[in-house]
Design a protein around this motif. Structure first.
Motif, PDB file in Angstrom:
ATOM      1  N   ARG A   1      44.553  16.301  40.319  1.00 12.10           N
ATOM      2  CA  ARG A   1      44.189  17.712  40.139  1.00 12.10           C
ATOM      3  C   ARG A   1      44.944  18.374  38.990  1.00 12.10           C
ATOM      4  O   ARG A   1      44.517  19.430  38.499  1.00 12.10           O
ATOM      5  N   TYR A   2      46.034  17.768  38.534  1.00  9.52           N
ATOM      6  CA  TYR A   2      46.729  18.323  37.369  1.00  9.52           C
ATOM      7  C   TYR A   2      45.896  18.197  36.089  1.00  9.52           C
ATOM      8  O   TYR A   2      46.198  18.844  35.090  1.00  9.52           O
ATOM      9  N   LEU A   3      44.867  17.389  36.126  1.00 12.26           N
ATOM     10  CA  LEU A   3      43.992  17.244  34.966  1.00 12.26           C
ATOM     11  C   LEU A   3      42.978  18.384  34.876  1.00 12.26           C
ATOM     12  O   LEU A   3      42.279  18.521  33.874  1.00 12.26           O
ATOM     13  N   ASP A   4      42.902  19.220  35.931  1.00  8.14           N
ATOM     14  CA  ASP A   4      41.892  20.280  35.967  1.00  8.14           C
ATOM     15  C   ASP A   4      42.204  21.436  35.029  1.00  8.14           C
ATOM     16  O   ASP A   4      41.314  22.229  34.716  1.00  8.14           O
ATOM     17  N   HIS A   5      43.448  21.562  34.614  1.00  6.70           N
ATOM     18  CA  HIS A   5      43.806  22.579  33.616  1.00  6.70           C
ATOM     19  C   HIS A   5      43.446  22.022  32.242  1.00  6.70           C
ATOM     20  O   HIS A   5      44.025  21.021  31.797  1.00  6.70           O
ATOM     21  N   ASN A   6      42.497  22.659  31.571  1.00  9.28           N
ATOM     22  CA  ASN A   6      42.033  22.143  30.279  1.00  9.28           C
ATOM     23  C   ASN A   6      41.922  23.290  29.276  1.00  9.28           C
ATOM     24  O   ASN A   6      40.912  24.006  29.235  1.00  9.28           O
TER      25      ASN A   6
ATOM     26  N   SER B   1      47.815  38.762  37.597  1.00  5.42           N
ATOM     27  CA  SER B   1      47.065  38.671  36.331  1.00  5.42           C
ATOM     28  C   SER B   1      46.637  37.233  36.053  1.00  5.42           C
ATOM     29  O   SER B   1      45.520  37.001  35.563  1.00  5.42           O
ATOM     30  N   ILE B   2      47.488  36.265  36.377  1.00  4.69           N
ATOM     31  CA  ILE B   2      47.104  34.862  36.195  1.00  4.69           C
ATOM     32  C   ILE B   2      46.060  34.466  37.237  1.00  4.69           C
ATOM     33  O   ILE B   2      45.093  33.757  36.933  1.00  4.69           O
ATOM     34  N   ALA B   3      46.209  34.956  38.468  1.00  7.02           N
ATOM     35  CA  ALA B   3      45.187  34.690  39.490  1.00  7.02           C
ATOM     36  C   ALA B   3      43.840  35.250  39.064  1.00  7.02           C
ATOM     37  O   ALA B   3      42.781  34.679  39.384  1.00  7.02           O
ATOM     38  N   GLY B   4      43.859  36.328  38.300  1.00  7.34           N
ATOM     39  CA  GLY B   4      42.626  36.942  37.821  1.00  7.34           C
ATOM     40  C   GLY B   4      41.882  36.123  36.787  1.00  7.34           C
ATOM     41  O   GLY B   4      40.740  36.452  36.426  1.00  7.34           O
ATOM     42  N   THR B   5      42.520  35.031  36.302  1.00  4.15           N
ATOM     43  CA  THR B   5      41.826  34.165  35.330  1.00  4.15           C
ATOM     44  C   THR B   5      40.993  33.084  36.022  1.00  4.15           C
ATOM     45  O   THR B   5      40.356  32.282  35.338  1.00  4.15           O
TER      46      THR B   5
ATOM     47  N   GLY C   1      38.274  30.875  37.338  1.00  7.63           N
ATOM     48  CA  GLY C   1      36.877  30.770  36.936  1.00  7.63           C
ATOM     49  C   GLY C   1      36.593  31.190  35.513  1.00  7.63           C
ATOM     50  O   GLY C   1      35.432  31.238  35.098  1.00  7.63           O
ATOM     51  N   LYS C   2      37.650  31.460  34.737  1.00  4.92           N
ATOM     52  CA  LYS C   2      37.445  31.992  33.385  1.00  4.92           C
ATOM     53  C   LYS C   2      38.255  31.211  32.348  1.00  4.92           C
ATOM     54  O   LYS C   2      39.242  30.549  32.675  1.00  4.92           O
ATOM     55  N   GLU C   3      37.835  31.335  31.123  1.00 10.84           N
ATOM     56  CA  GLU C   3      38.632  30.886  29.980  1.00 10.84           C
ATOM     57  C   GLU C   3      39.220  32.134  29.337  1.00 10.84           C
ATOM     58  O   GLU C   3      38.491  32.973  28.824  1.00 10.84           O
ATOM     59  N   VAL C   4      40.533  32.254  29.396  1.00 10.18           N
ATOM     60  CA  VAL C   4      41.207  33.456  28.919  1.00 10.18           C
ATOM     61  C   VAL C   4      42.316  33.056  27.954  1.00 10.18           C
ATOM     62  O   VAL C   4      43.129  32.172  28.266  1.00 10.18           O
TER      63      VAL C   4
ATOM     64  N   GLN D   1      40.070  26.481  36.248  1.00  8.44           N
ATOM     65  CA  GLN D   1      40.920  26.063  37.358  1.00  8.44           C
ATOM     66  C   GLN D   1      42.420  26.080  37.020  1.00  8.44           C
ATOM     67  O   GLN D   1      43.238  25.510  37.745  1.00  8.44           O
ATOM     68  N   SER D   2      42.776  26.777  35.954  1.00  7.86           N
ATOM     69  CA  SER D   2      44.171  26.760  35.513  1.00  7.86           C
ATOM     70  C   SER D   2      45.116  27.416  36.504  1.00  7.86           C
ATOM     71  O   SER D   2      46.241  26.938  36.720  1.00  7.86           O
ATOM     72  N   TYR D   3      44.706  28.523  37.114  1.00 10.90           N
ATOM     73  CA  TYR D   3      45.588  29.202  38.062  1.00 10.90           C
ATOM     74  C   TYR D   3      45.932  28.280  39.223  1.00 10.90           C
ATOM     75  O   TYR D   3      47.114  28.129  39.585  1.00 10.90           O
ATOM     76  N   GLN D   4      44.917  27.650  39.817  1.00  7.21           N
ATOM     77  CA  GLN D   4      45.170  26.741  40.944  1.00  7.21           C
ATOM     78  C   GLN D   4      46.066  25.578  40.511  1.00  7.21           C
ATOM     79  O   GLN D   4      46.961  25.154  41.256  1.00  7.21           O
TER      80      GLN D   4
END
Length: 345
Positions: free
Chosen positions: A17-22, A72-76, A78-81, A92-95
């Protein structure tokens, strides 16, 4: 196959799951960093025990970060910010960042509970640039700073040594404990270089005065220089400080072929630095040593270095060089004299 030594148990945090941050195909802090590391350490599975991560709670993350920043990070989700010019989220970066914090914390718990003696949290996104209320330098949450704060809050140790050998100064970690005498922060880094912090004069303030030790180096230093600094500066100060836990921000961008650094550390150099810290941990804190992955962008060099480090952690002994003919530069001599004068050693 080489038989693994059996007298030390080493924990490794790894999870697909660490690969999910892209942060994007153009970005150097890519999922491929861990893909390559995981492939290589699968060849040495007999040297370590896997430690599973979990999603850290807001309460745990708020040991370092403000609630407003966490939200604010949780608010990202589902998004690319774009958070700053270097730091980007994917859906999926926050998770994934919460999982990185939880991976580090579970390694600390495993070491404290004697399930393992030491370990390496192979997690991402990295953390040491993250400030309490700001993302920076590829980092969302400061994994190692949260771990140090957790150790202290839970009574797992009164004094913590953080060693940061990433080629970039860990501004977020330094600032988190700048006024604390419970955490000794030691950073060896290229300077001037991003993020332009970590001058030798930055030594802490208030109760934390003298408990920040910066070793800012011009480019071009290699294995013998780092080993000399570890043996003649870090080791004697650490013996005087007597930490209950040693944490390491293990960045591999000082590697001699790394595209984002200008140092000349080899695979052997990283292994030898780990050997010194392992010897230190045996002497002062019952082997309690935990490494956290930070930077490193030459994939092969980073992966080979991680393999060498895991072998050292598990008991494969590396003999330190004698440095008989080594002559420290004027820069290194000055840095050692500066800090030894402060610490009266």
């Amino acid at each position: 196959m080489v038989n693994a030594p059996l007298f030390l148990k080493t924990g490794v945090v790894k999870d697909a799951r660490y690969l999910d941050h892209n942060p994007g195909s153009w970005h150097p802090e890519s999922p491929q960093r861990l893909e390559v590391i995981y492939q290589c350490i699968n060849e040495i599975r007999e040297f370590y025990k896997e430690v599973p991560p979990y999603y850290a709670s807001e309460e745990e993350i708020s040991l370092i970060h403000t609630p407003q920043y966490i939200h604010s990070i949780a608010g990202t989700k589902g998004k690319e910010v774009t958070l700053d010019p270097d730091t980007v989220t994917s859906p999926q970066s926050y998770q994934t960042a919460c999982l990185a914090v939880g991976g580090g914390l579970n390694l600390i718990k495993a070491i404290h509970g004697k399930e393992v003696n030491n370990g390496f949290a192979l997690i991402r996104p990295p953390g040491h640039h993250a400030e309490k209320n700001k993302a920076m330098g590829f980092c969302l949450f400061n994994n190692i700073a949260i771990a140090a704060a957790y150790i202290h809050k839970q009574g797992l140790g009164e004094k913590i040594l953080i060693v940061d050998w990433d080629v970039h100064h860990g501004n977020g970690t330094q600032h988190a404990f700048y006024d604390s005498s419970d955490v000794l922060y030691f950073s060896i880094h290229q300077y001037p270089h991003y993020p332009l912090t970590g001058r030798i004069e930055e030594i802490g303030e208030g109760k934390g005065k003298n408990f920040t030790i910066n070793v800012p180096l011009s480019p071009g230093y290699g294995d013998e220089d780092y080993i000399y600094l570890f043996l003649h500066l870090l080791y004697p100060i650490a013996l005087k400080f007597k930490p209950d836990f040693i944490l390491v921000s293990a960045g591999f961008d000082p590697y001699f072929e790394d595209p984002l650094g200008g140092m000349r550390i080899t695979v052997d150099g990283f292994a030898l630095m780990t050997q010194i810290l392992k010897d230190l941990s045996a002497q002062v804190c019952n082997h309690r040593l935990a490494l956290f992955l930070e930077g490193g962008y030459h994939l092969e060099g980073m992966a080979k270095s991680v393999v060498a480090i895991i072998k050292v952690l598990s008991g494969e002994k590396r003999e330190l060089p004698g440095l008989v003919h080594y002559q420290p530069s004027a820069e290194i001599t000055h840095i050692i004299a500066w800090h030894k004068g402060i610490w009266e050693i």
